[in-house]
Design a protein around this motif. Structure first.
Motif, PDB file in Angstrom:
ATOM      1  N   ILE A 168       0.867  -1.195   0.143  1.00  0.00           N
ATOM      2  CA  ILE A 168       0.110  -0.135  -0.166  1.00  0.00           C
ATOM      3  C   ILE A 168       0.922   1.252  -0.144  1.00  0.00           C
ATOM      4  O   ILE A 168       1.897   1.380   0.593  1.00  0.00           O
ATOM      5  N   ARG A 169       0.559   2.297  -0.845  1.00  0.00           N
ATOM      6  CA  ARG A 169       1.198   3.611  -0.770  1.00  0.00           C
ATOM      7  C   ARG A 169       0.948   4.521   0.037  1.00  0.00           C
ATOM      8  O   ARG A 169      -0.350   4.612   0.534  1.00  0.00           O
ATOM      9  N   PRO A 170       1.723   5.466   0.654  1.00  0.00           N
ATOM     10  CA  PRO A 170       1.391   6.430   1.446  1.00  0.00           C
ATOM     11  C   PRO A 170       0.193   7.317   1.059  1.00  0.00           C
ATOM     12  O   PRO A 170      -0.767   7.686   1.542  1.00  0.00           O
ATOM     13  N   ALA A 171       0.423   7.445  -0.361  1.00  0.00           N
ATOM     14  CA  ALA A 171      -0.747   8.415  -0.927  1.00  0.00           C
ATOM     15  C   ALA A 171      -2.150   7.814  -0.911  1.00  0.00           C
ATOM     16  O   ALA A 171      -3.189   8.493  -0.722  1.00  0.00           O
ATOM     17  N   ASP A 172      -2.095   6.502  -1.053  1.00  0.00           N
ATOM     18  CA  ASP A 172      -3.375   5.708  -1.071  1.00  0.00           C
ATOM     19  C   ASP A 172      -4.003   5.811   0.464  1.00  0.00           C
ATOM     20  O   ASP A 172      -5.237   5.767   0.663  1.00  0.00           O
ATOM     21  N   ILE A 173      -3.104   5.638   1.468  1.00  0.00           N
ATOM     22  CA  ILE A 173      -3.810   5.779   2.752  1.00  0.00           C
ATOM     23  C   ILE A 173      -4.176   6.869   2.971  1.00  0.00           C
ATOM     24  O   ILE A 173      -5.558   7.091   3.642  1.00  0.00           O
ATOM     25  N   ARG A 174      -3.394   8.017   2.755  1.00  0.00           N
ATOM     26  CA  ARG A 174      -4.196   9.462   3.020  1.00  0.00           C
ATOM     27  C   ARG A 174      -5.295   9.520   2.317  1.00  0.00           C
ATOM     28  O   ARG A 174      -6.307  10.064   2.791  1.00  0.00           O
ATOM     29  N   GLN A 175      -5.474   9.101   1.060  1.00  0.00           N
ATOM     30  CA  GLN A 175      -6.723   9.570   0.117  1.00  0.00           C
ATOM     31  C   GLN A 175      -8.009   8.699   1.018  1.00  0.00           C
ATOM     32  O   GLN A 175      -8.998   9.164   0.957  1.00  0.00           O
ATOM     33  N   ALA A 176      -7.425   7.308   1.300  1.00  0.00           N
ATOM     34  CA  ALA A 176      -8.542   6.535   1.870  1.00  0.00           C
ATOM     35  C   ALA A 176      -8.900   6.990   3.259  1.00  0.00           C
ATOM     36  O   ALA A 176     -10.293   6.850   3.529  1.00  0.00           O
ATOM     37  N   ARG A 177      -8.169   7.569   3.956  1.00  0.00           N
ATOM     38  CA  ARG A 177      -8.324   8.171   5.143  1.00  0.00           C
ATOM     39  C   ARG A 177      -9.406   9.250   5.201  1.00  0.00           C
ATOM     40  O   ARG A 177     -10.385   9.381   5.887  1.00  0.00           O
ATOM     41  N   LYS A 178      -9.137  10.077   4.292  1.00  0.00           N
ATOM     42  CA  LYS A 178     -10.017  11.280   3.888  1.00  0.00           C
ATOM     43  C   LYS A 178     -11.582  10.837   3.607  1.00  0.00           C
ATOM     44  O   LYS A 178     -12.407  11.520   3.925  1.00  0.00           O
ATOM     45  N   ALA A 179     -11.427   9.819   2.773  1.00  0.00           N
ATOM     46  CA  ALA A 179     -12.603   9.448   2.251  1.00  0.00           C
ATOM     47  C   ALA A 179     -13.541   8.694   3.250  1.00  0.00           C
ATOM     48  O   ALA A 179     -14.725   8.659   3.299  1.00  0.00           O
ATOM     49  N   MET A 180     -12.965   8.361   4.341  1.00  0.00           N
ATOM     50  CA  MET A 180     -13.638   7.368   5.506  1.00  0.00           C
ATOM     51  C   MET A 180     -14.417   8.487   6.322  1.00  0.00           C
ATOM     52  O   MET A 180     -15.478   8.141   7.107  1.00  0.00           O
ATOM     53  N   ASP A 181     -14.032   9.863   6.133  1.00  0.00           N
ATOM     54  CA  ASP A 181     -14.795  10.922   6.999  1.00  0.00           C
ATOM     55  C   ASP A 181     -16.330  11.247   6.136  1.00  0.00           C
ATOM     56  O   ASP A 181     -16.782  12.169   6.812  1.00  0.00           O
ATOM     57  N   GLN A 182     -16.406  10.740   5.013  1.00  0.00           N
ATOM     58  CA  GLN A 182     -17.606  11.211   4.220  1.00  0.00           C
ATOM     59  C   GLN A 182     -18.558  10.388   4.404  1.00  0.00           C
ATOM     60  O   GLN A 182     -18.548   9.270   4.824  1.00  0.00           O
ATOM     61  N   SER A 183     -19.869  10.763   4.420  1.00  0.00           N
ATOM     62  CA  SER A 183     -21.228  10.138   4.454  1.00  0.00           C
ATOM     63  C   SER A 183     -22.003   9.959   3.402  1.00  0.00           C
ATOM     64  O   SER A 183     -22.019  10.931   2.701  1.00  0.00           O
ATOM     65  N   GLN A 184     -22.998   9.092   3.610  1.00  0.00           N
ATOM     66  CA  GLN A 184     -23.946   9.055   2.628  1.00  0.00           C
ATOM     67  C   GLN A 184     -25.458   9.311   3.237  1.00  0.00           C
ATOM     68  O   GLN A 184     -25.085   9.272   4.396  1.00  0.00           O
ATOM     69  N   VAL A 185     -26.275  10.002   2.655  1.00  0.00           N
ATOM     70  CA  VAL A 185     -27.424  10.563   3.388  1.00  0.00           C
ATOM     71  C   VAL A 185     -28.609   9.530   2.859  1.00  0.00           C
ATOM     72  O   VAL A 185     -28.942   9.393   1.464  1.00  0.00           O
ATOM     73  N   GLY A 204     -34.899  15.185  11.553  1.00  0.00           N
ATOM     74  CA  GLY A 204     -36.327  14.773  11.324  1.00  0.00           C
ATOM     75  C   GLY A 204     -37.096  15.970  11.061  1.00  0.00           C
ATOM     76  O   GLY A 204     -36.949  17.055  11.588  1.00  0.00           O
ATOM     77  N   GLY A 205     -38.090  15.838  10.065  1.00  0.00           N
ATOM     78  CA  GLY A 205     -38.979  16.816  10.090  1.00  0.00           C
ATOM     79  C   GLY A 205     -40.437  16.322   9.802  1.00  0.00           C
ATOM     80  O   GLY A 205     -40.725  15.284  10.594  1.00  0.00           O
ATOM     81  N   ASP A 206     -41.172  16.918   9.019  1.00  0.00           N
ATOM     82  CA  ASP A 206     -42.776  16.832   8.958  1.00  0.00           C
ATOM     83  C   ASP A 206     -42.629  15.859   7.869  1.00  0.00           C
ATOM     84  O   ASP A 206     -42.587  16.101   6.724  1.00  0.00           O
ATOM     85  N   GLY A 207     -42.959  14.467   8.233  1.00  0.00           N
ATOM     86  CA  GLY A 207     -42.982  13.270   7.301  1.00  0.00           C
ATOM     87  C   GLY A 207     -41.823  12.481   6.661  1.00  0.00           C
ATOM     88  O   GLY A 207     -41.930  11.851   5.835  1.00  0.00           O
ATOM     89  N   TYR A 208     -40.495  13.258   7.220  1.00  0.00           N
ATOM     90  CA  TYR A 208     -39.357  12.531   6.721  1.00  0.00           C
ATOM     91  C   TYR A 208     -38.361  12.720   7.749  1.00  0.00           C
ATOM     92  O   TYR A 208     -38.387  13.381   8.663  1.00  0.00           O
ATOM     93  N   ALA A 209     -37.240  11.840   7.213  1.00  0.00           N
ATOM     94  CA  ALA A 209     -36.014  11.925   8.284  1.00  0.00           C
ATOM     95  C   ALA A 209     -34.928  11.710   7.061  1.00  0.00           C
ATOM     96  O   ALA A 209     -34.838  10.989   6.069  1.00  0.00           O
ATOM     97  N   ASP A 210     -33.702  12.585   7.605  1.00  0.00           N
ATOM     98  CA  ASP A 210     -32.355  12.167   6.678  1.00  0.00           C
ATOM     99  C   ASP A 210     -31.245  11.757   7.718  1.00  0.00           C
ATOM    100  O   ASP A 210     -31.217  12.502   8.541  1.00  0.00           O
ATOM    101  N   ILE A 211     -30.710  10.611   7.456  1.00  0.00           N
ATOM    102  CA  ILE A 211     -29.919  10.251   8.201  1.00  0.00           C
ATOM    103  C   ILE A 211     -28.331  10.022   7.413  1.00  0.00           C
ATOM    104  O   ILE A 211     -28.172   9.779   6.287  1.00  0.00           O
ATOM    105  N   ALA A 212     -27.279  10.496   8.027  1.00  0.00           N
ATOM    106  CA  ALA A 212     -25.935  10.700   7.347  1.00  0.00           C
ATOM    107  C   ALA A 212     -25.135   9.519   8.049  1.00  0.00           C
ATOM    108  O   ALA A 212     -24.797   9.283   9.257  1.00  0.00           O
ATOM    109  N   VAL A 213     -25.224   8.598   7.068  1.00  0.00           N
ATOM    110  CA  VAL A 213     -24.338   7.271   7.594  1.00  0.00           C
ATOM    111  C   VAL A 213     -23.042   7.202   7.007  1.00  0.00           C
ATOM    112  O   VAL A 213     -22.710   7.274   5.768  1.00  0.00           O
ATOM    113  N   GLY A 214     -22.044   7.179   7.914  1.00  0.00           N
ATOM    114  CA  GLY A 214     -20.628   7.048   7.479  1.00  0.00           C
ATOM    115  C   GLY A 214     -20.305   5.436   7.585  1.00  0.00           C
ATOM    116  O   GLY A 214     -19.925   5.266   8.729  1.00  0.00           O
ATOM    117  N   GLU A 215     -20.289   5.099   6.400  1.00  0.00           N
ATOM    118  CA  GLU A 215     -19.894   3.514   6.526  1.00  0.00           C
ATOM    119  C   GLU A 215     -18.501   3.300   7.267  1.00  0.00           C
ATOM    120  O   GLU A 215     -18.336   2.298   7.861  1.00  0.00           O
TER     121      GLU A 215
END
Length: 691
Positions: A280-297, A619-630
């Protein structure tokens, strides 16, 4: 005055007030005399020496050490030894000179002219001193005079610093004493010992720095780099490999790159992991670690308006409590109970797992403790008030009432949060209730002053039924907010009768929501804005203190607030209605996050996060949005030393694998590496248990 007096031969009859000043214990005068004695030049020293000879009476106790120093510096060794035979007074004076190398050098030169034993020399120059803090010229002087510390730990440190490897091995063959000296040393002392170990090819530097391996998970990043560089220079590849298996994975990969390309560990399972780390390359580790902080809604549609929510720490479950009817009049809820629904969904697919009809009163709370969901609701009315806790199964069984409080009781529950493997409730009076994961009460404990062990009295009105409670799961600390006060409690140190109070707000605050940012920072959303309070020491007691630079002013203020641990960000909901009201801030100054967050720009009626601050939702009126960080929880594991991992962390790895929606996610390279390192660290039996 002193210069003229010394030039005149320091006569007593010419300056009778001089002796009176000295014997009278006037500190400034004594210091001036001492400074003169340490200055170069023979004339004034001869005069001061004559003064010592003529005035043999001991001065007052506060000047005895100075008198001893003056005698030695002016060549009056016999006079000094007469009233300080063991050298303890001169030792006090020597410690007074710490940080004044020229003056200490003058003392050592003067001691060369005095015939004293090694024991007295040790008392003067070594006793009650950290050997690791001694400069090189002092250590060389002690070696030349044949003086060594009398305690084993000091001897090991002394021999290491002076390059006497054989002597060090004789007193400390396994390095345990040197490890103890290293742990006791200051930053400068540790740096000196590190340099000494570079010259000693025999010493086990990893054992010394990591205190026999017990502190390997707590060493600093600078110490990690030092050990990796030292073992590389020694070409001790086996030791460097053992060290790599205890470091954060990025450091482990760097350690492997430092090794001889031809070297491989002996065991087959070690060689497989070695290859992964090498590839594994250092650049790959840095890029992957940054991506780990992102979430899907994940967007969910729910019946009614969301009033409360809860997320499991593994981000696999979300529970939402909604109103099935609207409030009447001017947003006033009716006195009668309101019909509601608790919906439980799996994540990230959003599939409905269970739905419970649940009566909702004025206050409503949901909490996940492990995989168990509990619902809590409070009725406020006159003259009595009530609270109910329900266990909410996910397998279709009906809810089970596990706790019921009449608020006319002395310690009725009024707010709830998850706490470790159970629940905690804020109660009337100065009390906290502890419950198992289903809501059954285990204990009710009052909080009191940790120094007097008395119950703390708060201003009138403390019995108000309005409260909020939040927990930092890692430190076990609990924050409780009431109408007239806020307190921080140490849940880890509670007893049968009391739970220690370790922090207290200095003023009442009009709060709408709170969260703990670690164990020492409280973030409060109130009518004036968002505030961060931190613990500071004030004499014997610790208080919450608000810095002037950390208040984010917002009109008309802030309401719900939660912490995102992986990114160390605060998400809050402003009080603005009918517009985007979800925002993110970061750092001690609560600065806005420039790129925003997953839920920025959305409108919400409620904001909540998981107990371990791993994920958050609105949560709101009739909906909920969840930020899931896998991968957010995996990112935290990647940052921590492998030595700090526990078998149960395999659950986090498995959960992230189930949450993953794409095998081409940029975080995948680091995820696979963390998973491989963890599976290598723990046996198959432990892995099966953890899963």
């Amino acid at each position: 005055m002193l210069a003229d007096w010394a030039a005149a031969g320091a006569p007593d009859d010419a300056r009778p007030d001089v002796l009176a000043e000295w014997a009278g214990g006037h500190e400034q005068f004594a210091n001036e005399v001492m400074e003169m004695a340490m200055e170069p030049g023979a004339d004034h020293r001869i005069a001061l020496g004559a003064f010592c000879t003529r005035n043999e009476s001991k001065p007052y106790r506060r000047n005895q050490s100075g008198w001893a120093l003056l005698c030695v510096l002016t060549g009056q060794g016999e006079l000094w030894q007469a009233f300080d035979p063991d050298g303890s007074l001169l030792g006090e004076a020597d410690r007074f000179l710490l940080g004044r190398p020229a003056h200490r050098a003058a003392l050592r030169e003067a001691l060369e002219e005095v015939d004293i034993s090694a024991d007295v020399m040790r008392t003067v120059l070594v006793s009650r001193r950290r050997i690791s803090e001694m400069p090189a010229d002092e250590l060389e002087y002690l070696v030349r005079r044949g003086v060594t510390p009398d305690d084993p730990m000091g001897q090991a440190c002394f021999f290491a610093l002076t390059g006497q490897t054989e002597q060090r091995q004789a007193v400390d063959p396994d390095g345990a004493l040197l490890a103890a000296a290293y742990q006791d040393a200051t930053e400068n002392g540790r740096a000196a010992l590190q340099k000494a170990m570079e010259r000693d090819a025999v010493v086990d530097a990893v054992r010394v720095v990591a205190d026999g391996g017990q502190q390997i998970a707590n060493i600093t990043n600078a110490e990690r780099k030092y050990l990796m560089g030292l073992l590389r220079d020694r070409r001790d590849w086996a030791a460097l490999w053992r060290l790599a298996l205890d470091l954060p994975v990025a450091n482990a990969a760097r350690a492997v790159r430092l090794m001889d390309p031809q070297w491989r560990p002996a065991a087959q399972r070690d060689r497989e992991l070695f290859s992964l780390l090498a590839e594994i390359r250092p650049a790959d580790i840095r890029q992957a670690r940054k991506a780990m902080d992102q979430s899907q809604v994940v967007h969910l549609e729910v019946p009614g308006k969301v009033r409360a929510g809860a997320l499991s720490d593994d981000a696999r479950r979300v529970a939402l409590w909604t109103h099935d009817s609207r409030p009447v009049g001017n947003n006033v809820w009716p006195e009668a109970p309101s019909p509601g629904t608790i919906s439980i969904h799996s994540l990230p697919d959003g599939a409905l797992l269970a739905r419970h009809a649940a009566t909702m009163w004025q206050e409503a709370f949901l909490a996940y403790s492990g995989g168990t969901l509990t619902a809590f609701t409070v009725r406020h009315s006159r003259p009595s008030q009530e609270a109910w806790l329900y266990h909410c199964p996910e397998d279709g069984r009906p809810m089970e009432l596990t706790h019921h409080d009449e608020h006319t009781a002395e310690h009725g529950a009024i707010a709830m949060a998850a706490f470790q493997d159970g629940l905690v409730t804020a109660r009337l009076g100065n009390a906290v209730g502890f419950h198992d994961s289903t809501g059954r009460e285990v204990a009710t404990t009052r909080y009191g002053d940790p120094f007097t062990l008395q119950w703390t009295d708060y201003p009138s009105g403390y019995s108000s039924t309005v409260a909020s409670i939040t927990v930092d799961q890692q430190s076990g600390r609990i924050a409780v907010m009431r109408d007239h006060y806020g307190v921080l409690l140490d849940g880890e140190k509670r007893t049968q009768h009391t739970i220690p109070l370790v922090g207290r707000l200095e003023r009442p605050i009009s709060w709408h929501g709170i969260c703990l940012r670690g164990g020492g920072h409280l973030v409060v959303a109130d009518t004036s804005g968002l505030e961060r309070w931190h613990l500071t020491s004030s004499f014997e007691r610790s208080y919450w203190s608000r810095g002037a630079d950390v208040t984010r002013s917002m009109r008309p203020g802030a309401w719900d607030v939660t912490w995102i641990r992986a990114r160390d960000e605060i998400c809050y909901k402003s009080a603005t209605s009918g517009a985007a009201n979800v925002h993110y801030v970061k750092g001690a100054g609560l600065r806005p996050v420039e790129a925003g967050g997953e839920l920025t720009g959305k409108e919400a009626t409620v904001l909540f996060g998981s107990a371990g601050a791993t994920c958050h939702a609105i949560g709101g009126d009739g909906y909920a949005d969840i930020a899931v960080g896998e991968y957010q929880a995996v990112g935290m594991l990647a940052d921590s030393p492998q030595a700090a991992w526990q078998p149960d962390d395999l659950r986090t790895i498995a959960a992230a694998g189930r949450l993953t929606t794409s095998h081409h996610h940029p975080a995948q390279p680091l995820y696979r590496l963390v998973r491989s390192c963890m599976e290598h660290r723990f046996s198959d039996d432990e892995a099966d248990i953890a899963r």
